[in-house]
Design a protein around this motif. Sequence first.
Motif, PDB file in Angstrom:
ATOM      1  N   LEU A 130      58.431  34.791  28.911  1.00  0.00           N
ATOM      2  CA  LEU A 130      59.475  35.336  29.646  1.00  0.00           C
ATOM      3  C   LEU A 130      58.829  36.608  30.260  1.00  0.00           C
ATOM      4  O   LEU A 130      57.690  37.242  29.671  1.00  0.00           O
ATOM      5  N   TRP A 131      59.351  36.875  31.399  1.00  0.00           N
ATOM      6  CA  TRP A 131      58.853  38.128  32.025  1.00  0.00           C
ATOM      7  C   TRP A 131      58.756  39.249  31.191  1.00  0.00           C
ATOM      8  O   TRP A 131      59.773  39.778  30.877  1.00  0.00           O
ATOM      9  N   ARG A 132      57.541  39.989  31.095  1.00  0.00           N
ATOM     10  CA  ARG A 132      57.551  41.085  30.480  1.00  0.00           C
ATOM     11  C   ARG A 132      57.951  41.424  28.988  1.00  0.00           C
ATOM     12  O   ARG A 132      58.297  42.199  28.489  1.00  0.00           O
ATOM     13  N   GLN A 166      47.924  30.168  28.377  1.00  0.00           N
ATOM     14  CA  GLN A 166      47.958  30.496  27.122  1.00  0.00           C
ATOM     15  C   GLN A 166      48.057  32.073  27.052  1.00  0.00           C
ATOM     16  O   GLN A 166      48.401  32.799  25.957  1.00  0.00           O
ATOM     17  N   GLU A 167      47.739  32.862  28.137  1.00  0.00           N
ATOM     18  CA  GLU A 167      48.199  34.217  28.608  1.00  0.00           C
ATOM     19  C   GLU A 167      49.523  34.179  29.001  1.00  0.00           C
ATOM     20  O   GLU A 167      49.608  33.783  30.274  1.00  0.00           O
ATOM     21  N   PRO A 168      50.760  34.573  28.281  1.00  0.00           N
ATOM     22  CA  PRO A 168      51.914  34.140  28.569  1.00  0.00           C
ATOM     23  C   PRO A 168      52.385  34.715  30.082  1.00  0.00           C
ATOM     24  O   PRO A 168      53.076  34.171  30.636  1.00  0.00           O
ATOM     25  N   GLN A 169      51.894  35.803  30.656  1.00  0.00           N
ATOM     26  CA  GLN A 169      52.207  36.354  31.776  1.00  0.00           C
ATOM     27  C   GLN A 169      51.748  35.893  32.880  1.00  0.00           C
ATOM     28  O   GLN A 169      52.127  36.133  34.022  1.00  0.00           O
ATOM     29  N   GLU A 170      50.378  35.295  32.704  1.00  0.00           N
ATOM     30  CA  GLU A 170      49.616  34.959  33.778  1.00  0.00           C
ATOM     31  C   GLU A 170      50.245  33.647  34.841  1.00  0.00           C
ATOM     32  O   GLU A 170      50.015  33.824  36.040  1.00  0.00           O
ATOM     33  N   PRO A 171      51.174  32.852  34.225  1.00  0.00           N
ATOM     34  CA  PRO A 171      51.797  31.888  35.202  1.00  0.00           C
ATOM     35  C   PRO A 171      52.453  32.534  36.374  1.00  0.00           C
ATOM     36  O   PRO A 171      52.636  32.073  37.314  1.00  0.00           O
ATOM     37  N   LEU A 208      44.802  35.338  42.065  1.00  0.00           N
ATOM     38  CA  LEU A 208      44.936  34.373  40.869  1.00  0.00           C
ATOM     39  C   LEU A 208      44.723  34.981  39.807  1.00  0.00           C
ATOM     40  O   LEU A 208      44.060  36.141  39.497  1.00  0.00           O
ATOM     41  N   PRO A 209      45.764  34.150  38.887  1.00  0.00           N
ATOM     42  CA  PRO A 209      45.585  34.832  37.545  1.00  0.00           C
ATOM     43  C   PRO A 209      44.430  34.422  36.595  1.00  0.00           C
ATOM     44  O   PRO A 209      43.505  33.455  37.204  1.00  0.00           O
ATOM     45  N   ALA A 210      44.486  34.723  35.482  1.00  0.00           N
ATOM     46  CA  ALA A 210      43.271  34.118  34.354  1.00  0.00           C
ATOM     47  C   ALA A 210      43.606  32.601  34.470  1.00  0.00           C
ATOM     48  O   ALA A 210      44.573  32.118  34.140  1.00  0.00           O
ATOM     49  N   PHE A 211      42.340  31.998  34.232  1.00  0.00           N
ATOM     50  CA  PHE A 211      42.062  30.420  34.054  1.00  0.00           C
ATOM     51  C   PHE A 211      43.150  29.786  34.923  1.00  0.00           C
ATOM     52  O   PHE A 211      43.808  28.891  34.616  1.00  0.00           O
TER      53      PHE A 211
END
Length: 364
Positions: free
Chosen positions: A173-175, A40-45, A275-278
């Motif tokens: 997408l990245w950034r 849900q936070e697009p950059q976290e993956p 680790l990223p969020a979630f």
Amino acid sequence: MTVLDGRALNRATLARQHLLARTGTSVPEVVAHLCGLQAQEPQEPFIGLWSRLAGFEPGRLDEALTGRAVVRTHLMRRTVHLVASGDVLAWRARHDTMLRGRVLATYRRELAGVEVEEVAAAGRAVMADRRPRTMRELVEALEDRWPGTPRRVLGELLVSALIPMAQLPPRGLWRRRAGVRNLPLAAWLGRDVDPLPAGEDDPVGQRLLRRYLAAYGPAATADLRAWCGLAGLPAAVKALREELAVFRDERGRELLDLPDAPRPHPDTPAPVRFLPAFDNAILGYHDRSRIIDAAHLSLSVAGHRAVLVDGRVSATWAVRDHLLRIDPLRPLTAKERQAVRAEAEDLAAFLDDDIKHVRLGTET
């Protein structure tokens, strides 16, 4: 029956999640192995993949998204996940009842008297022209038919429950900062979702169970429910029980696993990982004690990014004002601090977001 202590479960989780050693597989392959990444936070993956894939470059995920090998969509627990395209087509129908039920339970009062199937049919008719739409654009095309229903509620019902949708690039997408544009999965991926097979043996649930255990096991059925949001898949568990390995944890809970899945020795060294969020490794269980202390559970559900030290959540991290700051949750040894700082420097180089400093705790 073999009892697995918390450290044994921790090392099993790290191995399945590619957090003991980075893997050299492709982005679609690792996304499929992990049964999706919460997104849900697009950059976290991107951070989650950097911590799991050797030599990961952001363009590899961009290519997978634009090439339609992976897709952003509502699925497990009605949250946005990055999922392998084949998986979302195979699994989506199995999640339909849960997705609808969660929206209807959340907005019971606002949706009183609304015929859900009429809303679904109207939404599909609007999207039949295969033109990507924001949720607002979709709702504006329908709101005259349901004037008493709040726009946000009608949109949530349509986009996250009634119509299997993909969130299109450049979202994710990245950034890239981009709003959500939706298109039915059938239009984006070239075929409709697989229909749910008739019968009581739940073959889709069986595939989900095997895949979950490959990425998260050993695990209890309560962990499976917490991960996917489905009602425990009892028919699938019953059908597969004879082929699964069975363990107990220290509390006496029954844990299921694939017989040949990796279960490293509890003393296996575990490297520092950011680790990223979630992240899946934390939120993929009902009982998260194998990786995070009870005192820190609220951090994971609130979206704090975590640092694993010796396999456990031992710090949080954030980037603000050109600074990557790490805040330990317990005292770290000199050796641990050195390892955390080394991984943080590598992460800062990957993010390359004009990060000028790494600060560990209160150091100046």
